[in-house]
Design a protein around this motif. Structure first.
Motif, PDB file in Angstrom:
ATOM      1  N   VAL A 137       0.980  -1.140  -0.096  1.00 23.71           N
ATOM      2  CA  VAL A 137      -0.092  -0.224   0.038  1.00 23.71           C
ATOM      3  C   VAL A 137       0.908   1.196  -0.131  1.00 23.71           C
ATOM      4  O   VAL A 137       0.695   2.399  -0.841  1.00 23.71           O
ATOM      5  CB  VAL A 137      -1.034   0.167   1.237  1.00 23.71           C
ATOM      6  CG1 VAL A 137      -1.769   1.374   1.346  1.00 23.71           C
ATOM      7  CG2 VAL A 137      -1.938  -1.187   1.150  1.00 23.71           C
ATOM      8  N   MET A 138       1.872   1.136   0.850  1.00 21.82           N
ATOM      9  CA  MET A 138       2.676   2.270   1.000  1.00 21.82           C
ATOM     10  C   MET A 138       3.625   2.636  -0.264  1.00 21.82           C
ATOM     11  O   MET A 138       3.842   3.872  -0.744  1.00 21.82           O
ATOM     12  CB  MET A 138       3.680   2.239   2.092  1.00 21.82           C
ATOM     13  CG  MET A 138       2.879   2.314   3.373  1.00 21.82           C
ATOM     14  SD  MET A 138       1.768   3.666   3.622  1.00 21.82           S
ATOM     15  CE  MET A 138       2.815   5.106   3.859  1.00 21.82           C
ATOM     16  N   GLU A 139       4.124   1.452  -0.810  1.00 20.28           N
ATOM     17  CA  GLU A 139       4.706   1.598  -1.951  1.00 20.28           C
ATOM     18  C   GLU A 139       3.982   2.097  -3.101  1.00 20.28           C
ATOM     19  O   GLU A 139       4.465   2.673  -4.190  1.00 20.28           O
ATOM     20  CB  GLU A 139       5.534   0.221  -2.450  1.00 20.28           C
ATOM     21  CG  GLU A 139       6.686  -0.114  -1.405  1.00 20.28           C
ATOM     22  CD  GLU A 139       6.965  -1.553  -1.664  1.00 20.28           C
ATOM     23  OE1 GLU A 139       6.432  -2.188  -2.244  1.00 20.28           O
ATOM     24  OE2 GLU A 139       7.911  -1.952  -0.919  1.00 20.28           O
ATOM     25  N   ALA A 140       2.576   1.972  -3.143  1.00 22.98           N
ATOM     26  CA  ALA A 140       1.872   2.283  -4.321  1.00 22.98           C
ATOM     27  C   ALA A 140       1.432   3.728  -4.064  1.00 22.98           C
ATOM     28  O   ALA A 140       0.841   4.404  -4.965  1.00 22.98           O
ATOM     29  CB  ALA A 140       0.485   1.673  -4.203  1.00 22.98           C
ATOM     30  N   GLY A 141       1.858   4.471  -3.136  1.00 25.75           N
ATOM     31  CA  GLY A 141       1.769   5.836  -3.018  1.00 25.75           C
ATOM     32  C   GLY A 141       1.182   6.218  -1.679  1.00 25.75           C
ATOM     33  O   GLY A 141       0.881   7.491  -1.406  1.00 25.75           O
ATOM     34  N   GLY A 142       0.583   5.473  -0.728  1.00 23.72           N
ATOM     35  CA  GLY A 142      -0.139   5.640   0.423  1.00 23.72           C
ATOM     36  C   GLY A 142      -1.479   5.655   0.070  1.00 23.72           C
ATOM     37  O   GLY A 142      -1.966   5.794  -1.194  1.00 23.72           O
ATOM     38  N   THR A 143      -2.372   6.079   1.196  1.00 20.97           N
ATOM     39  CA  THR A 143      -3.756   5.775   0.972  1.00 20.97           C
ATOM     40  C   THR A 143      -4.376   7.142   0.434  1.00 20.97           C
ATOM     41  O   THR A 143      -5.572   6.979   0.030  1.00 20.97           O
ATOM     42  CB  THR A 143      -4.396   5.489   2.367  1.00 20.97           C
ATOM     43  OG1 THR A 143      -4.152   6.865   3.242  1.00 20.97           O
ATOM     44  CG2 THR A 143      -3.896   4.452   3.024  1.00 20.97           C
ATOM     45  N   ALA A 144      -3.721   8.132   0.091  1.00 18.96           N
ATOM     46  CA  ALA A 144      -4.133   9.380  -0.379  1.00 18.96           C
ATOM     47  C   ALA A 144      -4.121   9.142  -2.009  1.00 18.96           C
ATOM     48  O   ALA A 144      -4.898  10.063  -2.688  1.00 18.96           O
ATOM     49  CB  ALA A 144      -3.484  10.557   0.197  1.00 18.96           C
ATOM     50  N   THR A 145      -3.469   8.276  -2.537  1.00 19.45           N
ATOM     51  CA  THR A 145      -3.507   7.977  -3.839  1.00 19.45           C
ATOM     52  C   THR A 145      -4.384   6.684  -4.269  1.00 19.45           C
ATOM     53  O   THR A 145      -4.900   6.147  -3.599  1.00 19.45           O
ATOM     54  CB  THR A 145      -2.188   7.558  -4.372  1.00 19.45           C
ATOM     55  OG1 THR A 145      -1.972   6.196  -3.904  1.00 19.45           O
ATOM     56  CG2 THR A 145      -0.867   8.301  -3.869  1.00 19.45           C
ATOM     57  N   LYS A 146      -4.818   6.850  -5.646  1.00 20.67           N
ATOM     58  CA  LYS A 146      -5.844   6.007  -6.203  1.00 20.67           C
ATOM     59  C   LYS A 146      -5.388   4.655  -5.880  1.00 20.67           C
ATOM     60  O   LYS A 146      -5.993   3.768  -5.658  1.00 20.67           O
ATOM     61  CB  LYS A 146      -5.825   6.328  -7.586  1.00 20.67           C
ATOM     62  CG  LYS A 146      -7.280   5.592  -8.271  1.00 20.67           C
ATOM     63  CD  LYS A 146      -7.421   6.048  -9.584  1.00 20.67           C
ATOM     64  CE  LYS A 146      -8.832   5.251 -10.157  1.00 20.67           C
ATOM     65  NZ  LYS A 146      -9.091   5.669 -11.611  1.00 20.67           N
ATOM     66  N   ALA A 147      -3.871   4.422  -6.482  1.00 21.84           N
ATOM     67  CA  ALA A 147      -3.455   3.154  -6.398  1.00 21.84           C
ATOM     68  C   ALA A 147      -3.075   2.672  -5.081  1.00 21.84           C
ATOM     69  O   ALA A 147      -3.502   1.449  -4.749  1.00 21.84           O
ATOM     70  CB  ALA A 147      -2.090   3.008  -7.109  1.00 21.84           C
ATOM     71  N   GLY A 148      -2.707   3.543  -4.219  1.00 21.33           N
ATOM     72  CA  GLY A 148      -2.677   2.959  -2.742  1.00 21.33           C
ATOM     73  C   GLY A 148      -4.011   2.744  -2.270  1.00 21.33           C
ATOM     74  O   GLY A 148      -3.876   1.854  -1.480  1.00 21.33           O
ATOM     75  N   ALA A 149      -5.049   3.498  -2.300  1.00 23.06           N
ATOM     76  CA  ALA A 149      -6.566   3.226  -1.731  1.00 23.06           C
ATOM     77  C   ALA A 149      -6.969   1.873  -2.304  1.00 23.06           C
ATOM     78  O   ALA A 149      -7.478   1.179  -1.534  1.00 23.06           O
ATOM     79  CB  ALA A 149      -7.308   4.314  -2.301  1.00 23.06           C
ATOM     80  N   ALA A 150      -6.637   1.487  -3.537  1.00 23.36           N
ATOM     81  CA  ALA A 150      -7.001   0.289  -4.202  1.00 23.36           C
ATOM     82  C   ALA A 150      -6.240  -0.803  -3.432  1.00 23.36           C
ATOM     83  O   ALA A 150      -6.811  -2.025  -3.195  1.00 23.36           O
ATOM     84  CB  ALA A 150      -6.638   0.286  -5.520  1.00 23.36           C
ATOM     85  N   ALA A 151      -4.930  -0.566  -3.237  1.00 24.02           N
ATOM     86  CA  ALA A 151      -4.243  -1.719  -2.717  1.00 24.02           C
ATOM     87  C   ALA A 151      -4.572  -1.825  -1.048  1.00 24.02           C
ATOM     88  O   ALA A 151      -4.856  -3.125  -0.695  1.00 24.02           O
ATOM     89  CB  ALA A 151      -2.856  -1.457  -2.637  1.00 24.02           C
ATOM     90  N   LEU A 152      -5.026  -0.769  -0.592  1.00 24.69           N
ATOM     91  CA  LEU A 152      -5.431  -0.774   0.949  1.00 24.69           C
ATOM     92  C   LEU A 152      -6.784  -1.641   0.822  1.00 24.69           C
ATOM     93  O   LEU A 152      -7.066  -2.445   1.601  1.00 24.69           O
ATOM     94  CB  LEU A 152      -5.808   0.514   1.318  1.00 24.69           C
ATOM     95  CG  LEU A 152      -6.400   0.561   2.771  1.00 24.69           C
ATOM     96  CD1 LEU A 152      -5.907  -0.139   3.838  1.00 24.69           C
ATOM     97  CD2 LEU A 152      -6.858   2.056   3.051  1.00 24.69           C
ATOM     98  N   THR A 153      -7.680  -1.518  -0.061  1.00 22.09           N
ATOM     99  CA  THR A 153      -9.088  -2.160  -0.083  1.00 22.09           C
ATOM    100  C   THR A 153      -8.625  -3.583  -0.269  1.00 22.09           C
ATOM    101  O   THR A 153      -9.445  -4.516   0.381  1.00 22.09           O
ATOM    102  CB  THR A 153      -9.726  -1.757  -1.169  1.00 22.09           C
ATOM    103  OG1 THR A 153     -10.216  -0.352  -0.970  1.00 22.09           O
ATOM    104  CG2 THR A 153     -11.217  -2.649  -1.453  1.00 22.09           C
ATOM    105  N   THR A 154      -7.876  -3.843  -1.160  1.00 22.48           N
ATOM    106  CA  THR A 154      -7.610  -5.590  -1.285  1.00 22.48           C
ATOM    107  C   THR A 154      -6.752  -6.034   0.019  1.00 22.48           C
ATOM    108  O   THR A 154      -7.348  -7.299   0.196  1.00 22.48           O
ATOM    109  CB  THR A 154      -6.595  -5.531  -2.564  1.00 22.48           C
ATOM    110  OG1 THR A 154      -7.025  -4.996  -3.580  1.00 22.48           O
ATOM    111  CG2 THR A 154      -6.277  -6.884  -2.808  1.00 22.48           C
TER     112      THR A 154
END
Length: 274
Positions: free
Chosen positions: A223-240
């Motif tokens: 999640v953090m490597e995807a940019g953190g929860t404030a980014t679209k990719a990070g938010a998607a990784a967090l949901t997964t």
């Protein structure tokens, strides 16, 4: 310090804990979404209620530190006795928060010893307190101590004796995420994931083993490597990750308690202002 200031420190710690509980989605951990899920509804309600039962014990710890004036072995023993009484009160109120009580208790006591200290100095003082042995503590193994002995994990005691490195790491993540434009909730979730990514959580080791722990750490790092929860990719990784950990029943409870410690330290400049 006065009794009123002891109570203010205790309330700040409880507010930090309930604030951490209010975050969502928290991968593998209870959050407000549980209120709509019949099977787990009581988990979140019980934890919110029992968090308030920490306040008297935390205020007593602050008062004990203020009376003692130094991080002595006697203070460590007194904090242990107060902590065990508080655990009993929390159990009657619904249970939970044992790890948070340990971290917050030491940090509250350290803050009471020097009300003008910054977050890093408070963590260093908590380290001094934790370095002493509680000679009155029951001599029975816990889940954490068993996992520490088996796998060499630092555990809650090791975290405190190292000066709460994961609390400090979470605090840095909070500051960095805010500076990057994240909302407060996103910043706190980033702080939680930062802790999850490296913490050797003894509760996870007990319930999921080393493979489960590594799986949680890798997911949080993702999640953090995807940019953190404030980014679209990070938010998607967090949901997964959230869906995955709930399905696996992997609960990183140790990380939640340390996040509360970071939020508490983050609040201190605010409550110190007249």
């Amino acid at each position: 310090m006065s009794g009123r200031e002891d109570e203010a420190l205790a309330q700040a710690a409880v507010t930090a804990l309930t604030g951490a509980l209010a975050l969502a989605p928290k991968p593998g951990l209870p959050d407000p979404r549980d209120l709509g899920a019949r099977a787990s509804r009581m988990d979140h309600c019980r934890l919110r209620w029992s968090a308030k039962a920490l306040a008297p014990g935390l205020a007593a710890m602050a008062a004990a530190a203020r009376r003692t004036g130094e991080p002595t072995p006697g203070l460590r023993t007194e904090l242990g006795a107060i902590g065990r009484c508080t655990e009993h009160s929390v159990h009657l109120a619904g249970g939970g928060h044992r790890g948070a009580l340990w971290a917050l208790g030491l940090l509250v006591a350290a803050a009471a010893l020097d009300p003008r200290a910054g977050a890093r100095d408070i963590a260093a003082t908590a380290k001094q307190i934790a370095a002493h042995t509680d000679k009155r503590a029951p001599r029975r193994p816990s889940r954490g101590s068993s996992m520490s002995a088996k796998y060499g994990a630092a555990g809650a005691r090791g975290e405190a004796r190292a000066g709460f490195p994961h609390v400090r790491r979470a605090l840095n993540a909070l500051i960095s995420s805010r500076a990057a434009g994240a909302t407060e909730e996103q910043a706190r979730l980033d702080a939680l994931l930062t802790v999850m990514s490296t913490l050797q959580d003894t509760e996870l080791l007990y319930t999921a083993g080393p493979m489960g722990l590594r799986h949680v750490q890798a997911g949080a790092r993702g999640v953090m490597e995807a940019g953190g929860t404030a980014t679209k990719a990070g938010a998607a990784a967090l949901t997964t990750l959230d869906i995955d950990l709930h399905a696996r029943a992997c609960s990183p409870r140790g990380s939640a308690g340390l996040l509360a410690g970071a939020v508490f330290l983050d609040s201190l400049p605010v409550i110190a202002t007249p």
